[in-house]
Each structure stands twice: as structure tokens, then as C-alpha cells.
Design an enzyme around this catalytic site. Structure first.
Site, PDB file in Angstrom:
ATOM      1  CG  HIS A  20     -26.585 -23.371 -15.265  1.00  0.00           C
ATOM      2  ND1 HIS A  20     -25.332 -23.887 -15.490  1.00  0.00           N
ATOM      3  CD2 HIS A  20     -26.810 -23.506 -13.927  1.00  0.00           C
ATOM      4  CE1 HIS A  20     -24.833 -24.340 -14.347  1.00  0.00           C
ATOM      5  NE2 HIS A  20     -25.705 -24.120 -13.377  1.00  0.00           N
ATOM      6  CG  ASN A  22     -29.642 -23.594 -23.178  1.00  0.00           C
ATOM      7  OD1 ASN A  22     -30.447 -23.157 -23.994  1.00  0.00           O
ATOM      8  ND2 ASN A  22     -28.335 -23.667 -23.431  1.00  0.00           N
ATOM      9  N   PRO A 102     -20.761 -24.405 -24.278  1.00  0.00           N
ATOM     10  CG  PRO A 102     -18.522 -23.984 -24.791  1.00  0.00           C
ATOM     11  CD  PRO A 102     -19.482 -24.063 -23.665  1.00  0.00           C
ATOM     12  N   GLY A 175     -22.816 -29.693 -14.705  1.00  0.00           N
ATOM     13  CA  GLY A 175     -23.268 -30.970 -15.255  1.00  0.00           C
ATOM     14  C   GLY A 175     -23.629 -31.933 -14.130  1.00  0.00           C
ATOM     15  CD  GLU A 205     -25.597 -29.671  -8.215  1.00  0.00           C
ATOM     16  OE1 GLU A 205     -24.598 -29.796  -8.943  1.00  0.00           O
ATOM     17  OE2 GLU A 205     -26.717 -29.332  -8.631  1.00  0.00           O
ATOM     18  CG  ASP A 287     -28.706 -23.823 -10.286  1.00  0.00           C
ATOM     19  OD1 ASP A 287     -27.743 -23.649 -11.056  1.00  0.00           O
ATOM     20  OD2 ASP A 287     -28.917 -24.905  -9.697  1.00  0.00           O
ATOM     21  CG  ASP A 288     -30.824 -24.317 -13.938  1.00  0.00           C
ATOM     22  OD1 ASP A 288     -30.177 -24.090 -14.956  1.00  0.00           O
ATOM     23  OD2 ASP A 288     -30.412 -25.066 -13.023  1.00  0.00           O
TER      24      ASP A 288
HETATM   25  C1  LIG Z   1     -30.744 -31.033 -11.816  1.00  0.00           C
HETATM   26  C2  LIG Z   1     -30.665 -29.827 -10.986  1.00  0.00           C
HETATM   27  C3  LIG Z   1     -31.198 -29.911  -9.610  1.00  0.00           C
HETATM   28  C4  LIG Z   1     -30.109 -28.743 -11.528  1.00  0.00           C
HETATM   29  C5  LIG Z   1     -29.451 -27.696 -10.796  1.00  0.00           C
HETATM   30  N1  LIG Z   1     -28.106 -27.966 -10.618  1.00  0.00           N
HETATM   31  C6  LIG Z   1     -27.207 -28.063 -11.624  1.00  0.00           C
HETATM   32  N2  LIG Z   1     -26.088 -28.778 -11.346  1.00  0.00           N
HETATM   33  C7  LIG Z   1     -25.134 -28.975 -12.264  1.00  0.00           C
HETATM   34  N3  LIG Z   1     -25.220 -28.504 -13.511  1.00  0.00           N
HETATM   35  C8  LIG Z   1     -26.295 -27.776 -13.845  1.00  0.00           C
HETATM   36  C9  LIG Z   1     -27.333 -27.513 -12.924  1.00  0.00           C
HETATM   37  N4  LIG Z   1     -28.251 -26.757 -13.556  1.00  0.00           N
HETATM   38  C10 LIG Z   1     -27.807 -26.567 -14.828  1.00  0.00           C
HETATM   39  N5  LIG Z   1     -26.636 -27.195 -15.012  1.00  0.00           N
HETATM   40  C11 LIG Z   1     -25.827 -27.279 -16.245  1.00  0.00           C
HETATM   41  O1  LIG Z   1     -26.279 -26.283 -17.153  1.00  0.00           O
HETATM   42  C12 LIG Z   1     -26.716 -26.879 -18.373  1.00  0.00           C
HETATM   43  C13 LIG Z   1     -27.867 -26.098 -18.953  1.00  0.00           C
HETATM   44  O2  LIG Z   1     -27.444 -24.799 -19.346  1.00  0.00           O
HETATM   45  P1  LIG Z   1     -26.497 -24.519 -20.600  1.00  0.00           P
HETATM   46  O3  LIG Z   1     -26.886 -25.432 -21.704  1.00  0.00           O
HETATM   47  O4  LIG Z   1     -25.078 -24.748 -20.160  1.00  0.00           O
HETATM   48  O5  LIG Z   1     -26.777 -23.074 -20.943  1.00  0.00           O
HETATM   49  C14 LIG Z   1     -27.063 -28.307 -17.993  1.00  0.00           C
HETATM   50  O6  LIG Z   1     -27.005 -29.168 -19.080  1.00  0.00           O
HETATM   51  C15 LIG Z   1     -26.009 -28.616 -16.935  1.00  0.00           C
HETATM   52  O7  LIG Z   1     -24.787 -28.979 -17.545  1.00  0.00           O
HETATM   53 ZN   LIG Z   2     -25.752 -24.584 -11.307  1.00  0.00          ZN
END
Ligand SMILES: CC(C)=CCNc1ncnc2c1ncn2[C@@H]1O[C@H](COP(=O)(O)O)[C@@H](O)[C@H]1O
Ligand SMILES: [Zn+2]
Length: 348
Positions: A20, A22, A102, A175, A205, A287-288
Site C-alpha cells: 500500500h 501510504n 484514490p 481497508g 484478515e 503490506d506496509d
Molecule cells: C492495520 C493493519 C494490521 C494493517 C495491515 N492490513 C491492512 N488491511 C487492510 N487494509 C490495509 C492494510 N494496510 C493498509 N491498508 C489500506 O491501505 C491504506 C493506506 O494506503 P493508501 O492510502 O491506499 O496508499 C489504508 O488506509 C487501508 O485502506
Molecule cells: Zn494489505
């Protein structure tokens, strides 16, 4: 971790399929954003979860809210996207599928269309500058925003799929998994599938998503994010596992994310083991990487040391990921060739 082993994981060519935008912003970039927006008074400790720290899922999702405040203009998105791509390349990632939701920001005059265009511009600039990585983009649907926004996002994704020279390849569903129900989003996801967008869906998840996952599997998705609670041993079901196995749907597995978000109690209990043993296609992902303070090399290293994978097994894992990607056939072949060239320099 010992240095020589660490070098191996950095050197192997890798494929990242679940990142992701952000959530992938590094500490260094975050510091720059914070310096640009001192009035927000945000401390960098609020934008990441450090080693040994764990957070509830709800707390993790709060972190994204803070990051979104810091990344709210075209200029920010361009900087962040370029930095993230360069960092993945520096970590040995040769093919990256980036995803992002977006966002419209009235304060800075940012529209959803411009949001996507800016990320595509970052991808283009990295290519022009010779960054050694191929990047594709998945448009993300945030389940929290409901069916209308989902449909609108799919239409946007469809437009870009047709006009982006093959850079936009699919749709992500993500999300907070505890919010909303997948059944409401089925028409949008169905439409995406019918128009040729590939589907990468976060599924199971959290434990409460069994019924939703049954529905989503009937689409079916092209890849599954996490799938933590699919199997019966953790409250899933044989029927879910059978469907996933029959359709051979690859799983995107993010070890550190699941540990820090507390959906998995410890690395050795990660469901990687369950699926890997059954020779199901598993792709290690970050993931992040910013929020969870990791990178893809570290995730490979953790999987190898936790589950006793040989260097050969690790290599196969990274090579197999090529075929789980949404890259066109010609690019898959080009990547295969890269892997073959690099193999003698990496495996000893
Ligand atoms: C809370 C946690 C354990 C996170 C990892 N698991 C996740 N599960 C679902 N959606 C996610 C996760 N990590 C990021 N996102 C999505 O990615 C977004 C951030 O990246 P972006 O703004 O889409 O560029 C978050 O607001 C969320 O919608
Ligand atoms: Zn994810």
C-alpha cells in the site's frame, strides 16, 4: 541477524505484490513530510510501529489517518511514490505492484483522477531515470466507503486500465476488515472483473469474515491478501480451503504486518506454514513497509529462519512470485531471464 545471511536476502531478485503506497513511506520520507507541515504537529513515532511493538487492528488503522494528513497534495504524492519505488528497487525488488486508494482532498484541490495520474507520473519518472524496477499499479477500494464509492472507483480504474499503457492492471479491496460487508461490494467487484481488471482482495484478515469470503471466492479473485483465517484450524473451513486450492489462487503473505497487527500470535504460528506445506502458491510481501518498519529482504529472511527454508527454497519462492503477478506474459519472461542471469551470482 548475521551480516552474510542478510546480504543473501538483499541480493536475491524479488517481486513485491502487496504494498500500500501510504503504508510504505519510509522514516526518512516521513521526516521530510513532517518538516513540510510543522503546523500539524505530528511526531514521527505516530506514523510507524517499531520492533517489539504491537497494536490492535483499530490502532493500526489510526496510523493511516495520520499519514493521510501528511500526504495530501499532488506534490506529496509524487515525492512519496517516487521514494517508495526507489526504496523497493534498492532492496532488490525487480517487479513491484503498488496499490493505493484514490483520495480527494478539497484543501489542496486534489481530485481522485489527479491522485492516480500523479502516481502514474511517479512510475513514469522512475522509468525515465533508469531505476531498475518494473512497476504496475492496482487501484484500491477502501471497503469502509461503501458500494457507491466502490463502483465509482472501479469506473476510474477501468478508464486508467485503458489509457495507462498497461500500467494499471487491477483492483485491490482493502481497508478496515471489521467495517462493512463484502456482499455490498460484489456488483463493483464483478464489474471490475468483467472489464478485465485483475482482482487482489484482502480476505479473511480477521476471524469474522467466513461468510464474506465464501461470496468473494465465487468471483473469483486472482489473488488473496492475507487469508489468515481461511483454514479450519483457525476457525475457517474446509470449503474455503478447497475453493482456494482448486482455483490455485495465490496468497499474498505479510508476516510482520500480521504479527504487529496481532492477527497472528507469533512468527512460527504464521499461516505461511499451512499453505507452503501444501505447496500452494505463496508470495511473501511487506503490506506496509513504512508502518511496520520492514522491507522485503527482511520478510524473506524472517520466513527462511522461522520455517527453516534453504537458500534454494527461498530462491524458488521469489521466482514463483513472478507467475503470481499481473504482469503481461512478455514481462514475466523478461523477469524469468533476469532471475536466470542473477542466479549464479547469488546462490552459492
Ligand atoms: C492495520 C493493519 C494490521 C494493517 C495491515 N492490513 C491492512 N488491511 C487492510 N487494509 C490495509 C492494510 N494496510 C493498509 N491498508 C489500506 O491501505 C491504506 C493506506 O494506503 P493508501 O492510502 O491506499 O496508499 C489504508 O488506509 C487501508 O485502506
Ligand atoms: Zn494489505
Amino acid at each position: 541477524m548475521d551480516k552474510e545471511a542478510d546480504l543473501f536476502y538483499r541480493q536475491i531478485p524479488k517481486v513485491e505484490l502487496h504494498a500500500h503506497l501510504n503504508g510504505s513511506v519510509s522514516f526518512a520520507t516521513m521526516e521530510k513530510l513532517i518538516a513540510r507541515k510543522p503546523h500539524l504537529n505530528i511526531e514521527s513515532s505516530r506514523t510507524a510501529i517499531h520492533s517489539g511493538q504491537r497494536r490492535s487492528l483499530a490502532e493500526c488503522f489510526q496510523v493511516f489517518k495520520v499519514i493521510h494528513q501528511l500526504v495530501d497534495s499532488e506534490e506529496d504524492i509524487l515525492m512519496v511514490a517516487k521514494a517508495v519505488i526507489e526504496e523497493f528497487a534498492a532492496d532488490g525488488v525487480k517487479y513491484l505492484e503498488l496499490r493505493s486508494t484514490p483520495r480527494e482532498e478539497t484543501k489542496t484541490g486534489l481530485s481522485k483522477r489527479r491522485y492516480i495520474e500523479t502516481i502514474l507520473e511517479a512510475i513514469h519518472q522512475c522509468k525515465q531515470e533508469g531505476v531498475d524496477i518494473d512497476v504496475r499499479f492496482l487501484v484500491a477500494v477502501d471497503r469502509r466507503n461503501g458500494p457507491e464509492v466502490a463502483m465509482e472507483t472501479v469506473k476510474l480504474a477501468e478508464d486508467f486500465m485503458l489509457s495507462s499503457d498497461g500500467v494499471v492492471v487491477g483492483l485491490d479491496l482493502s481497508g478496515d476488515p471489521t467495517v462493512g460487508h463484502g456482499k455490498d461490494l460484489l456488483p463493483a467487484l464483478q464489474r471490475a472483473r468483467n472489464c478485465g481488471l485483475k482482482l487482489a482482495l484482502h480476505m479473511c484478515e480477521v476471524p469474522s469474515q467466513k461468510e464474506e469470503s465464501e461470496l468473494l471466492l465465487d468471483l473469483p479473485p486472482d489473488r488473496i491478501g492475507h487469508g489468515t483465517f481461511l483454514h479450519p484450524e483457525v476457525g475457517g473451513s474446509d470449503s474455503l480451503v478447497d475453493k482456494v486450492r482448486k482455483l490455485n489462487i495465490p496468497l499474498e503473505l505479510c508476516l510482520t504486518s500480521n504479527i504487529k497487527g496481532q492477527t497472528v500470535p507469533s512468527y512460527d504460528k504464521h499461516h505461511f506454514q499451512y499453505w507452503y506445506e501444501r505447496q500452494h502458491p505463496c508470495v511473501l510481501c511487506t503490506d506496509d513497509k513504512g508502518v511496520f518498519c520492514t522491507d522485503l529482504s527482511q520478510e524473506y529472511h524472517l520466513a527462511a529462519s522461522t520455517f527453516g527454508l534453504s537458500q534454494e527454497a527461498v530462491w524458488s519462492l521469489s521466482q514463483q512470485a513472478i507467475h503470481c503477478s499481473f504482469a503481461p506474459e512478455a514481462l514475466k519472461q523478461k523477469l524469468e531471464q533476469r532471475w536466470a542471469e542473477l542466479r549464479p551470482h547469488t546462490l552459492h
